[in-house]
Design a protein around this motif. Structure first.
Motif, short mmCIF file in Angstrom:
data_model
loop_
_atom_site.label_atom_id
_atom_site.label_comp_id
_atom_site.label_asym_id
_atom_site.label_seq_id
_atom_site.Cartn_x
_atom_site.Cartn_y
_atom_site.Cartn_z
N ALA A 1 0.82 -1.21 0.00
CA ALA A 1 0.00 0.00 0.00
C ALA A 1 0.86 1.27 0.00
N ARG A 2 1.90 1.24 -0.83
CA ARG A 2 2.81 2.37 -1.03
C ARG A 2 3.67 2.69 0.19
N ARG A 3 3.68 1.81 1.19
CA ARG A 3 4.57 2.01 2.34
C ARG A 3 6.00 1.58 2.01
N ILE A 4 6.15 0.71 1.03
CA ILE A 4 7.43 0.22 0.55
C ILE A 4 7.24 -0.16 -0.91
N VAL A 5 8.28 -0.03 -1.73
CA VAL A 5 8.18 -0.39 -3.14
C VAL A 5 8.45 -1.88 -3.31
N ILE A 6 7.59 -2.55 -4.06
CA ILE A 6 7.82 -3.94 -4.42
C ILE A 6 8.46 -3.94 -5.82
N MET A 7 9.69 -4.46 -5.91
CA MET A 7 10.38 -4.53 -7.19
C MET A 7 10.43 -5.99 -7.64
N GLY A 8 9.73 -6.31 -8.71
CA GLY A 8 9.61 -7.69 -9.16
C GLY A 8 10.80 -8.14 -10.00
N CYS A 9 11.14 -9.41 -9.86
CA CYS A 9 12.24 -10.00 -10.62
C CYS A 9 11.97 -11.49 -10.82
N GLY A 10 12.88 -12.15 -11.51
CA GLY A 10 12.77 -13.60 -11.65
C GLY A 10 12.55 -14.03 -13.08
N ALA A 11 13.65 -14.14 -13.85
CA ALA A 11 13.61 -14.62 -15.23
C ALA A 11 12.69 -13.77 -16.11
N LEU A 12 12.67 -12.47 -15.86
CA LEU A 12 11.88 -11.57 -16.70
C LEU A 12 12.59 -11.33 -18.03
N ASP A 13 11.81 -11.33 -19.11
CA ASP A 13 12.37 -11.08 -20.44
C ASP A 13 11.31 -10.40 -21.30
N ALA A 14 11.66 -10.17 -22.56
CA ALA A 14 10.76 -9.44 -23.45
C ALA A 14 9.43 -10.15 -23.66
N ASP A 15 9.42 -11.47 -23.49
CA ASP A 15 8.21 -12.25 -23.74
C ASP A 15 7.22 -12.25 -22.57
N ASN A 16 7.72 -12.03 -21.34
CA ASN A 16 6.82 -12.18 -20.19
C ASN A 16 6.69 -10.94 -19.31
N ILE A 17 7.54 -9.94 -19.49
CA ILE A 17 7.58 -8.84 -18.53
C ILE A 17 6.29 -8.02 -18.54
N GLN A 18 5.68 -7.84 -19.71
CA GLN A 18 4.45 -7.06 -19.78
C GLN A 18 3.29 -7.77 -19.07
N LYS A 19 3.23 -9.08 -19.23
CA LYS A 19 2.17 -9.86 -18.58
C LYS A 19 2.31 -9.80 -17.06
N VAL A 20 3.55 -9.95 -16.57
CA VAL A 20 3.79 -9.88 -15.13
C VAL A 20 3.44 -8.48 -14.61
N ARG A 21 3.84 -7.46 -15.34
CA ARG A 21 3.51 -6.08 -14.94
C ARG A 21 2.00 -5.89 -14.81
N ASP A 22 1.27 -6.34 -15.83
CA ASP A 22 -0.18 -6.12 -15.86
C ASP A 22 -0.90 -6.90 -14.76
N GLU A 23 -0.41 -8.09 -14.45
CA GLU A 23 -1.10 -8.94 -13.47
C GLU A 23 -0.75 -8.61 -12.02
N THR A 24 0.33 -7.84 -11.81
CA THR A 24 0.78 -7.59 -10.44
C THR A 24 0.64 -6.13 -10.00
#
Length: 248
Positions: A171-194
């Motif tokens: 809830a904006r108290r801390i930034v969540i920075m996502g990682c884990g085998a992100l690449d051009a094929d999946n990063i947009q999907k992960v962004r949109d779903e999270t």
């Protein structure tokens, strides 16, 4: 939708320069990515800062393996952080756990205090905790700015549900920075779903060594002998493609 900030995980000055040239918004500077990232040398840090037009964050990790540190190891982490305060480094990346898989709040608070006014990120030690919700609250209590996480799974795609829950819990108290085998094929999907606003990846490629003489009888550090004649580099094209996908 807000375009996410993109942090590149790199090894050494050449990796830093490649990531910066390819459009990274920020870099996490490491040594030995084969071990998940260790603290780079002071000369390496200085060279990166001198060449930097983007923020440089430096990992503070004295060895590979777990995140349960001896007193002497912890003391070196504090001293490394203090040494970086006057080097133009924008942030440090840390993480300490207790034997039962909780955030070591006492030590984490000490590291955060030693680091200020630099930004402070908790690395994937968070992913090794027994309870993600409890660990996130502990990091907030410690005054951490952000946490790097794959959602306690090997990849962000597998950890999507936990990443989304973490963003909501934060809830904006801390930034969540996502990682884990992100690449051009999946990063947009992960962004949109999270709903992630910051994302982190490495985009590494392995190339042959330029050595023409190769001693078949010696391997350094217990690694495979072939490993002595491979270089791991940041792939500029992969960085550009992944950033373009993340920000489209």
């Amino acid at each position: 939708m807000t375009k996410p900030l993109i942090e590149l995980c790199v090894e050494g000055v050449d990796g830093f320069l490649a990531a910066q040239e390819a459009g990274a918004d920020r870099v996490e500077l490491c040594a030995s990515l084969v071990e998940g990232g260790l603290t780079p040398s002071l000369a390496t840090i200085r060279a990166a800062v001198k060449a930097a037009s983007i923020p440089v964050h430096v990992i503070i990790r004295p060895r590979g393996g777990d995140f349960l540190y001896s007193d002497t190891e912890f003391e070196t982490m504090v001293e490394d952080i203090k040494a970086l305060r006057n080097e133009g480094v924008s942030g440090v990346v840390i993480g300490c756990l207790t034997p039962d898989g909780r955030i070591d709040e006492l030590r984490t608070k000490d590291l955060v205090e030693a680091a200020r006014p630099m930004s402070v990120t908790c690395h994937r030690a968070f992913d090794m905790t027994a309870d993600a919700r409890e660990a996130l609250e502990a990091l907030i209590r410690c005054g951490m700015d952000r946490v790097l996480t794959s959602g306690q799974r090997d990849t962000a795609v597998e950890g999507t549900a936990i990443l989304k829950a973490a963003v909501e819990q934060a809830a904006r108290r801390i930034v969540i920075m996502g990682c884990g085998a992100l690449d051009a094929d999946n990063i947009q999907k992960v962004r949109d779903e999270t709903g992630l606003t910051e994302m982190h990846f490495a985009a590494l490629t392995t190339v042959p060594s330029g050595m023409t003489f190769r001693n078949p009888h010696v391997g350094m550090g217990g690694s495979e002998k072939d490993r002595e004649y491979e270089l791991t580099l940041t792939d500029r094209d992969a960085v550009r493609a992944t950033i373009a996908a993340a920000k489209s």
